[in-house]
Design an enzyme around this catalytic site. Structure first.
Site, mmCIF file in Angstrom:
data_model
loop_
_atom_site.group_PDB
_atom_site.id
_atom_site.type_symbol
_atom_site.label_atom_id
_atom_site.label_comp_id
_atom_site.label_asym_id
_atom_site.label_seq_id
_atom_site.Cartn_x
_atom_site.Cartn_y
_atom_site.Cartn_z
ATOM 1 N N ASP A 98 33.786 70.387 44.714
ATOM 2 C CA ASP A 98 33.772 69.143 43.941
ATOM 3 C C ASP A 98 34.817 68.114 44.380
ATOM 4 O O ASP A 98 35.218 67.246 43.608
ATOM 5 C CB ASP A 98 33.990 69.467 42.465
ATOM 6 C CG ASP A 98 35.241 70.316 42.243
ATOM 7 O OD1 ASP A 98 36.101 70.360 43.148
ATOM 8 O OD2 ASP A 98 35.357 70.937 41.168
ATOM 9 N N GLU A 120 28.726 76.552 45.199
ATOM 10 C CA GLU A 120 29.471 76.440 43.931
ATOM 11 C C GLU A 120 28.913 75.279 43.094
ATOM 12 O O GLU A 120 29.635 74.396 42.629
ATOM 13 C CB GLU A 120 30.981 76.251 44.172
ATOM 14 C CG GLU A 120 31.847 76.540 42.961
ATOM 15 C CD GLU A 120 33.319 76.210 43.195
ATOM 16 O OE1 GLU A 120 33.716 75.043 43.147
ATOM 17 O OE2 GLU A 120 34.086 77.158 43.458
ATOM 18 N N GLU A 134 36.686 65.254 39.825
ATOM 19 C CA GLU A 134 35.822 66.358 40.270
ATOM 20 C C GLU A 134 34.541 66.493 39.448
ATOM 21 O O GLU A 134 33.496 66.849 39.992
ATOM 22 C CB GLU A 134 36.601 67.681 40.252
ATOM 23 C CG GLU A 134 37.698 67.791 41.311
ATOM 24 C CD GLU A 134 39.001 67.119 40.908
ATOM 25 O OE1 GLU A 134 39.105 66.596 39.766
ATOM 26 O OE2 GLU A 134 39.932 67.104 41.730
ATOM 27 N N HIS A 213 48.227 70.633 40.216
ATOM 28 C CA HIS A 213 48.010 69.441 41.043
ATOM 29 C C HIS A 213 46.997 68.451 40.482
ATOM 30 O O HIS A 213 46.662 67.473 41.139
ATOM 31 C CB HIS A 213 47.536 69.865 42.445
ATOM 32 C CG HIS A 213 46.178 70.497 42.438
ATOM 33 N ND1 HIS A 213 45.018 69.762 42.418
ATOM 34 C CD2 HIS A 213 45.793 71.797 42.410
ATOM 35 C CE1 HIS A 213 43.978 70.588 42.401
ATOM 36 N NE2 HIS A 213 44.424 71.828 42.393
ATOM 37 N N ARG A 215 44.868 65.494 39.083
ATOM 38 C CA ARG A 215 45.122 64.053 38.962
ATOM 39 C C ARG A 215 45.225 63.589 37.513
ATOM 40 O O ARG A 215 46.030 62.721 37.184
ATOM 41 C CB ARG A 215 43.990 63.273 39.656
ATOM 42 C CG ARG A 215 44.253 62.994 41.122
ATOM 43 C CD ARG A 215 43.087 62.219 41.745
ATOM 44 N NE ARG A 215 43.463 61.569 42.987
ATOM 45 C CZ ARG A 215 43.658 62.182 44.145
ATOM 46 N NH1 ARG A 215 43.549 63.489 44.233
ATOM 47 N NH2 ARG A 215 43.988 61.497 45.219
ATOM 48 N N HIS A 246 52.465 71.873 45.510
ATOM 49 C CA HIS A 246 51.426 71.114 46.218
ATOM 50 C C HIS A 246 52.069 69.888 46.888
ATOM 51 O O HIS A 246 53.007 69.308 46.358
ATOM 52 C CB HIS A 246 50.380 70.686 45.188
ATOM 53 C CG HIS A 246 49.096 70.174 45.754
ATOM 54 N ND1 HIS A 246 49.007 68.950 46.377
ATOM 55 C CD2 HIS A 246 47.847 70.701 45.770
ATOM 56 C CE1 HIS A 246 47.750 68.761 46.759
ATOM 57 N NE2 HIS A 246 47.029 69.796 46.409
#
Ligand code: UD1
Ligand code: UDP
Length: 372
Positions: A98, A120, A134, A213, A215, A246
């Site tokens: 994604d 997936e 995503e 991580h 957003r 990250h």
């Protein structure tokens, strides 16, 4: 007829989940011609995985830039792919997951008249802003895909509910379990280097392993997460918090500012997949917002607190091995403390289960593509 397959991926999790599939496809050169294109939306974190699985891309768009925006990175994927499509003329493009690489590569292949296989497929949080971007990336991938490889029955149902033709959906399990089982066996036989370098630091300590991580958590969410980690470390001297940070600058800034130099907090560079699997296995519990880690932890029998408001991976929550704790400082601290003191709750969450796959997803996907 022999089919030409072009794998396209760009980030660490896509690489981990594509690696066993690529290996499986490469074992059958009589049936499948396999080409690999990396967008390199991630650079170092992608290369770590390519090295581990000894995957040599045929094309590398090398698009990553420091602090890239969504629009910049997406437009670089679009403009990079045209030439590769006209050179390779694949029958299928396979994408995984994604990320923005997946969304853009899927749309680009559709524009070029190439069939799209989405690995997936069907994960849904049903919230367009979480995870961001995503949830929308994977919905777009579903609209353009010709074959949908759903990891679970729940994912298949989500696709059916959106009107996707059931004949194009295949429940295969998630290829992440194929990768995980391979690496877990490897580290059991041969502990990786990190085992030696962390030996003193983890001696007689409970490891709380952290990744983060997302957003949608940038800003206030990350401040809260970091303050919670500091509280956990201060209140529990027998604990070591290990956080491979990250590379995203929006993550590094608050993490370094709030957690650097703390006695029982180890901030380290992103780990190779081998090191990370070893460390998951050694952990007492895992705090994360990662998709992949939510899928892996139940297989290793590790309780997992998910630092998100919603998740598309409900199977772990329903099985009782994962719990949603959001990004609220107090909630993260109280749920973590509970797992230190409430032995019954800890045992209940430590069940080793495999809701996401049986390690044979790659073989199933290859058989389906070959039969098309
Ligand atoms: C991306 C994906 C996210 C996925 C995550 C996995 C999108 C929009 N986001 O988020 O879905 O869950 O990867 O980790 O597709 N950077 C480096 N080196 C690296 C990787 C990243 O320096 O190897 C830094 C760069 O400054 C880069 C920034 O991180 O600009 C952000 O990378 P990006 O891929 O845009 O977003 P992620 O947060 O990594
Ligand atoms: N991972 C890794 N090294 C690390 C942290 C995570 O190899 O230092 C692995 C982890 O086991 C999982 C994947 O990276 O397979 C998850 O990647 P990430 O959290 O970046 O992305 P997401 O799964 O959230 O998309």
């Amino acid at each position: 007829m022999k089919q030409k397959i072009l794998f396209i991926f760009g980030t660490r999790p896509e690489a981990i989940k594509m690696a066993p599939l690529i290996k499986e496809f490469q074992k059958h050169p009589d049936e499948l011609e396999t080409k690999i294109c990396v967008t390199a939306q991630h650079r170092q974190m992608l290369d770590q995985v390519l090295d581990l699985f000894d995957i040599k891309p045929d094309f590398d768009l090398d698009i990553m830039e420091e602090g890239q925006s969504l629009l910049q990175l997406t437009s670089r994927v679009f403009s990079g792919l045209e030439k590769i499509f006209s050179e390779t003329k694949p029958d299928w493009v396979l994408v995984q997951g994604d990320t923005s690489t997946v969304m853009a590569a899927g749309v680009a292949a559709f524009y070029a008249g190439i069939k799209v296989g989405h690995v997936e497929a069907g994960l849904r949080s049903h919230n367009r802003y979480a995870p961001f971007p995503e949830e929308i990336n994977r919905r777009i991938a579903s609209v353009v895909a010709d074959a949908h490889f759903a990891p679970t029955e729940t994912a298949r149902q989500a696709l059916l509910a959106e009107g996707i033709d059931g004949k194009t959906i295949y429940v295969t399990g998630n290829t992440v379990i194929d990768a995980l089982l391979w690496v877990r066996d490897k580290v059991k036989q041969n502990p990786p280097e990190i085992a030696g370098s962390l030996k003193e630091k983890i001696l007689n300590k409970k490891i709380v392993l952290v990744t983060g991580h997302r957003r949608e958590s940038f800003g206030e969410g990350f401040e809260q997460i970091c303050l919670a980690l500091r509280d956990i470390a201060e209140q529990n001297k027998d604990v070591v918090v290990i956080y491979p940070v990250h590379f995203n600058p929006n993550v590094r800034e608050p993490v370094n500012r709030i957690l650097n130099g703390h006695e029982n907090i180890l901030l380290i560079e992103p780990l190779s997949y081998t090191d990370f699997v070893w460390l998951m296995d050694k952990s007492y519990l895992i705090l994360t917002d990662s998709g992949g880690v939510q899928e892996e932890a139940p297989s290793l029998g590790k309780p997992i607190l998910v630092m998100r408001e919603v998740t598309e991976r409900m199977e772990g929550i329903e099985a009782g091995t994962a719990k949603l704790v959001g990004t609220d400082r107090n909630k993260i601290v109280s749920e973590t403390s509970r797992l230190f003191t409430d032995k019954l709750e800890y045992e209940r969450m430590s069940k080793a289960i495999n809701p996401y796959g049986d390690g044979k997803a790659s073989e199933k996907i290859r058989n389906i593509i070959v039969s098309k």
